[in-house]
Design a protein around this motif. Structure first.
Motif, PDB file in Angstrom:
ATOM      1  N   LYS A  17      40.915  44.237  38.974  1.00  0.00           N
ATOM      2  CA  LYS A  17      41.752  43.203  38.264  1.00  0.00           C
ATOM      3  C   LYS A  17      42.641  42.262  39.360  1.00  0.00           C
ATOM      4  CE  LYS A  17      39.898  43.887  34.381  1.00  0.00           C
ATOM      5  NZ  LYS A  17      38.881  43.113  33.821  1.00  0.00           N
ATOM      6  N   ASN A  18      42.929  41.293  39.023  1.00  0.00           N
ATOM      7  CA  ASN A  18      44.064  40.347  39.609  1.00  0.00           C
ATOM      8  C   ASN A  18      45.326  40.436  38.930  1.00  0.00           C
ATOM      9  OD1 ASN A  18      41.884  39.344  40.992  1.00  0.00           O
ATOM     10  ND2 ASN A  18      41.727  37.653  39.793  1.00  0.00           N
ATOM     11  N   THR A  20      49.659  39.287  39.113  1.00  0.00           N
ATOM     12  CA  THR A  20      50.800  38.343  39.649  1.00  0.00           C
ATOM     13  C   THR A  20      52.045  39.079  39.484  1.00  0.00           C
ATOM     14  OG1 THR A  20      49.583  36.390  39.434  1.00  0.00           O
ATOM     15  CG2 THR A  20      51.777  36.171  39.639  1.00  0.00           C
ATOM     16  N   SER A  57      48.932  34.025  53.079  1.00  0.00           N
ATOM     17  CA  SER A  57      48.034  35.082  52.420  1.00  0.00           C
ATOM     18  C   SER A  57      47.791  36.197  53.616  1.00  0.00           C
ATOM     19  CB  SER A  57      46.470  34.596  52.435  1.00  0.00           C
ATOM     20  OG  SER A  57      46.753  33.614  51.076  1.00  0.00           O
ATOM     21  N   LYS A  60      44.223  40.436  50.774  1.00  0.00           N
ATOM     22  CA  LYS A  60      43.999  40.137  49.330  1.00  0.00           C
ATOM     23  C   LYS A  60      45.202  39.719  48.693  1.00  0.00           C
ATOM     24  CE  LYS A  60      39.712  42.548  48.681  1.00  0.00           C
ATOM     25  NZ  LYS A  60      38.997  43.330  47.786  1.00  0.00           N
ATOM     26  N   THR A  62      48.469  37.191  48.395  1.00  0.00           N
ATOM     27  CA  THR A  62      49.046  35.521  48.407  1.00  0.00           C
ATOM     28  C   THR A  62      50.424  35.524  47.713  1.00  0.00           C
ATOM     29  OG1 THR A  62      46.682  34.759  48.315  1.00  0.00           O
ATOM     30  CG2 THR A  62      48.514  33.391  47.924  1.00  0.00           C
ATOM     31  N   HIS A  75      50.536  37.320  44.286  1.00  0.00           N
ATOM     32  CA  HIS A  75      49.383  37.563  43.736  1.00  0.00           C
ATOM     33  C   HIS A  75      48.423  38.415  44.399  1.00  0.00           C
ATOM     34  CE1 HIS A  75      46.048  36.462  40.877  1.00  0.00           C
ATOM     35  NE2 HIS A  75      45.294  36.195  41.841  1.00  0.00           N
ATOM     36  N   ILE A  76      47.784  39.238  43.822  1.00  0.00           N
ATOM     37  CA  ILE A  76      46.740  40.498  44.613  1.00  0.00           C
ATOM     38  C   ILE A  76      45.437  40.123  43.945  1.00  0.00           C
ATOM     39  CG2 ILE A  76      46.250  42.635  45.058  1.00  0.00           C
ATOM     40  CD1 ILE A  76      49.196  43.373  44.988  1.00  0.00           C
ATOM     41  N   THR A  77      44.427  39.765  44.429  1.00  0.00           N
ATOM     42  CA  THR A  77      43.267  39.772  44.176  1.00  0.00           C
ATOM     43  C   THR A  77      42.275  41.061  44.023  1.00  0.00           C
ATOM     44  OG1 THR A  77      43.351  37.313  44.678  1.00  0.00           O
ATOM     45  CG2 THR A  77      40.920  38.277  44.401  1.00  0.00           C
ATOM     46  N   ALA A  78      41.640  41.211  42.988  1.00  0.00           N
ATOM     47  CA  ALA A  78      41.051  42.326  43.198  1.00  0.00           C
ATOM     48  C   ALA A  78      41.410  43.623  43.589  1.00  0.00           C
ATOM     49  CB  ALA A  78      39.438  41.990  44.086  1.00  0.00           C
ATOM     50  N   SER A  79      42.579  44.207  42.863  1.00  0.00           N
ATOM     51  CA  SER A  79      43.453  45.110  43.278  1.00  0.00           C
ATOM     52  C   SER A  79      42.625  46.469  43.538  1.00  0.00           C
ATOM     53  CB  SER A  79      44.416  45.379  42.333  1.00  0.00           C
ATOM     54  OG  SER A  79      43.772  45.611  40.861  1.00  0.00           O
TER      55      SER A  79
END
Lengths: 111, 116
Positions: A17-18, A20, A57, A60, A62, A75-79
């Protein structure tokens, strides 16, 4: 004196999951650090932002500093489980650039 | 990759004793800092050091505390007569300069001080 509020204070997400994390300052930010800390350990430098609107960034993760320079988001993408830890934002101030920290956001990533 | 190192990793002392916490900053860095973190609380600034003198200090950094860069590589924090409330994790940090390219402040792994 400058105060930093971080939200949320704690976050549990499913792997993949992403998410913030937000950091809001009581004063204009002239430099904003993001660090990661494992409980009881040292601070790992992630990123530093200095200009309004700046976005950086790393892998993963930003981070962005808003145009008015009073708020930053991470923000973390695809934790992943490796992202688990405490994320601290820190504001630079003074001529010799000491850092004032927020209380941190504790992130848990469930496999 | 260069890093800030700190020794010891854990120090246990009796109240009233003197302790010296040691740090080796990154070799070409010019600005040095000590911070502390009481368990469960924020990381707090103690003191900054530049050009062989204290450049800024917080209210926490009273006469019981002193810093020194004795030999051009080590950076030490001395607490003369420790109190129970000095128990905390102490972090050393350093940075290259004040310009955009050298402004990143790098932290050491910390020394956990326990005062009994």
């Amino acid at each position: 004196s400058q105060e930093l509020e971080q939200s949320p204070q704690s976050l549990i997400v499913q792997e993949g999951k992403n998410l913030t994390i937000n950091c809001t300052s009581s004063k204009t930010l002239y430099g904003l650090y993001w660090y990661k800390q494992k409980y009881g350990e040292g601070l790992i430098f992630l990123m530093m932002l200095q200009k309004g609107g700046e976005e950086k960034s790393h892998e993963k993760i930003t981070a962005k500093l808003d145009e008015k320079k009073q708020q930053s988001s991470l923000h973390i993408t695809a934790s992943q489980p490796s992202h688990a830890g405490i994320y601290l934002c820190g504001a630079v101030s003074g001529g010799y650039q000491k850092v004032t920290f927020g209380i941190g956001t504790k992130l848990q990533v469930i496999p | 990759e260069p890093e800030v190192t700190q020794t010891p990793s854990h120090q246990v002392t009796q109240m009233g004793q003197e302790v010296i916490l040691r740090c080796v900053p990154i070799s070409n860095h010019l600005y040095f800092y000590w911070y502390r973190q009481i368990l469960g609380q924020k990381v707090e600034f103690l003191v900054s050091f530049y050009n062989n003198e204290i450049s800024e200090k917080s209210e926490i950094f009273d006469d019981q505390f002193s810093v020194e860069r004795p030999d051009g590589s080590n950076f030490t924090l001395k607490i003369r007569s420790t109190k129970l409330e000095d128990s905390a994790m102490y972090f050393c940090a350093s940075k290259l300069g004040r310009s955009t390219s050298g402004a990143e402040q790098f932290f050491g792994p910390g020394t956990r001080l326990t005062v009994l």
